[in-house]
Design an enzyme around this catalytic site. Structure first.
Site, short mmCIF file in Angstrom:
data_model
loop_
_atom_site.label_atom_id
_atom_site.label_comp_id
_atom_site.label_asym_id
_atom_site.label_seq_id
_atom_site.Cartn_x
_atom_site.Cartn_y
_atom_site.Cartn_z
N THR A 113 0.87 -1.15 0.00
CA THR A 113 0.00 0.00 0.00
C THR A 113 0.91 1.20 0.00
OG1 THR A 113 -0.05 -0.24 2.39
CG2 THR A 113 -1.93 -1.09 1.21
N SER A 129 -9.55 -4.39 6.01
CA SER A 129 -8.23 -3.86 5.72
C SER A 129 -7.45 -3.64 7.00
CB SER A 129 -8.36 -2.51 4.98
OG SER A 129 -7.12 -1.86 4.89
#
Length: 570
Positions: free
Chosen positions: A381, A452
């Site tokens: 990410t 997440s």
């Protein structure tokens, strides 16, 4: 008399030096003092050109959200490993006056998704189907998220915020060693998954200093510049996404794209030793986990024991073990599943979880189950932290999930699709690509957001902005943010020192302590092993980007040396 003259002269010189420092005349940069701290604003993100795009916006009078929009789109060009328009993420916002908000622009499962879509006839997971196929992608949220954030908080014109990314795509930018290495490493995968396309590919290897031009991506960004949300979720780009899905027998449709909308949610707020922690609610597991971790260790004298010493590490590992066990059962999309937020954050409950902690021996993860309550029924990410001149702060973590996501490009549009569907529990109890185990709360359902670990966070002290922090890193995101916060508050490290410090990680299953090289000295490792801890060396953990507001009112940045991360201020 001579002594009097000397004293007067000495005082005069000291006064001049003080005025120079506070006025920012050192190095000729407005607002900067000798320590590289800045008065008027700061951007810290994963790539230098994207940091510059954000800083330019701040200098033009834009606020933190304006700069965030510019950075998000610039990263989609310069940091294709994780920067994106084909992924999603979370934003935590705090205004200069202390008002908070969070924006959930996490991807969603397509309407045709179902709980067993990655299982064969025997009920076993089909390898790589949730990772490197057209089936791997959730409906992208990044563009809608930036549109929603700008609509609510932005000051400058939308087109002016997207234009820097367009310039970087059409004119090209210089590649660093890391981006060249990452693209070269995945060349074969790009080639096999993108027949007839040449994005990021050429006959010879990329090298540092090469110019990367991305024309199709630039034109896609032009549509977003000119038409906003409709430039991505409708019209030409939507047609290209659906055509790509059809070519790869994927299930995302025009209706999925048109129906996607980011969601504003109330921040999760907690307290740690008088500091106010403002962080992301579900479908992020990160905010709840971070607050649980901080509360789990709050009563222990970590400062006295010292940074990364054996007692400190043992307490942190045991807290992480229990928090990740809770994550496996109780966290999911709150629009589909009633997440027991109050129970998970109840102080008595959190403290009770540490009761069976034994100083003499590691607690086997096999004996740690998710807690129970009364009445209860990538590694890739990227993160960026921004603060503007007025003190508005933004913490955003955004992702494609794996490095380069699914590795599938949208033909004609030039951007990568995510592989976020792997963040669902494809089969309860079976680990995903990060080794994380999930259950029914995170099962696949149509239009549902996948769980997440992203943990964008803002910290207050005495009612004032103190820190903005976050990181990429898949399962290690939560523990990296946790340890960075401790590094500043407990171990008195600077922002850069806290970000650069070596890290370790435990996530319940597998039952091991992952450790960066030299994170723990040999004596500490020996003591922990004697107590039964399995310690495994690994590569970099996280790439934290943070901003600290000093007691003098300056912004001090921390850009993680593990990547191309860059801090810029003025």
């Amino acid at each position: 008399m001579i002594h009097h003259k000397f004293s007067t002269y000495h005082k005069l010189i000291c006064s001049i030096l003080f005025l120079c420092l506070t006025a920012g005349c050192v190095k000729g940069q407005l607002g900067q003092n000798v320590s590289g701290q800045y008065r008027n604003g700061m951007v810290v993100c994963a790539y230098p050109d994207a940091s510059q795009a954000g800083l330019d916006v701040l200098k033009k009078g834009g606020n933190a959200v304006d700069a965030a929009v510019a950075v998000q789109f610039a990263l989609a060009v310069t940091h294709p490993q994780a920067g994106n328009i084909g992924g999603g993420g979370f934003m935590v916002y705090r205004s200069a006056s202390g008002k908070t908000n969070t924006l959930d622009f996490r991807e969603k499962a397509p309407a045709q998704a179902n709980a067993n879509m990655y299982l064969d006839s025997a009920g076993n997971i089909i390898p790589n189907m949730s990772l490197y196929t057209h089936f791997a992608s959730g409906v992208p949220g990044s563009v809608d998220g930036m549109v929603a954030a700008h609509k609510k908080y932005g000051k400058l014109k939308w087109a002016d915020l997207v234009q820097p990314a367009i310039n970087l795509a059409l004119n090209g930018f210089k590649m660093t060693v890391r981006i060249a290495r990452d693209i070269n490493r995945d060349k074969a995968k790009f080639k096999s998954l993108n027949p007839g396309k040449s994005y990021l590919m050429k006959d010879v290897d990329w090298k540092e200093g090469d110019i990367l031009v991305q024309e199709d991506l630039g034109h896609t960004l032009e549509l977003i510049r000119d038409k906003g949300r409709d430039g991505f979720y409708k019209g030409k780009t939507a047609d290209l996404i659906v055509a790509e899905m059809n070519a790869g027998k994927g299930i995302m449709t025009k209706a999925d794209l048109e129906n996607y909308h980011a969601v504003w949610r109330n921040a999760i707020i907690g307290d740690f030793k008088g500091y106010k922690i403002i962080t992301m609610p579900p479908p992020s597991s990160g905010g709840i986990a971070l607050l649980q971790l901080l509360k789990s260790v709050e009563s222990y004298p970590l400062k006295k024991w010292g940074f990364n010493k054996d007692s400190t590490v043992q307490v942190i590992v045991e807290a992480e073990r229990r928090v990740y066990a809770d994550r496996s059962k109780y966290l999911g999309d709150p629009d589909f599943y009633k997440v027991p937020v109050d129970s998970l954050l109840n102080t008595k409950y959190i403290i009770s979880r540490m009761v069976n902690f034994n100083w003499n021996a590691a607690t086997p993860s096999s004996t740690i189950l998710p807690g129970s309550f009364v009445g209860y029924e990538s590694d890739q990410t990227t993160h960026f932290s921004i603060v503007d001149r007025d003190g508005n702060a933004v913490s955003i973590t955004t992702t494609l999930n794996d490095t380069f996501g699914s590795h599938v490009f949208v033909g004609g549009a030039g951007f990568l699709l995510n592989n976020e569907m792997d963040d669902f529990s494809s089969k309860p109890g079976t680990p995903n690509m990060y080794g994380l185990v999930g259950g029914k709360a995170n099962s696949i359902q149509p239009n549902k957001r996948m769980l997440s670990c992203m943990t964008p966070t803002i910290v207050e002290k005495d009612g004032k902005l103190f820190m903005v922090v976050g990181t990429p890193g898949g399962a290690t995101i939560i523990t990296s943010v946790f340890q960075t916060v401790l590094n500043v508050i407990e171990f008195d490290k600077s922002m850069q020192g806290a970000v650069s410090a070596k890290r370790f990680h435990h996530q319940w299953l597998p039952d091991q302590v992952d450790m960066e090289a030299d994170a723990l000295d040999s004596l500490t490792v020996q003591k922990l092993k004697q107590k039964g801890y399995k310690i495994k060396k690994r590569g970099a953990i996280g790439r934290v980007d943070g901003i600290l507001k000093t007691k003098w009112g300056y912004y001090e940045g921390g850009a993680d040396p593990r990547g191309d991360d860059t801090k810029l201020g003025w």
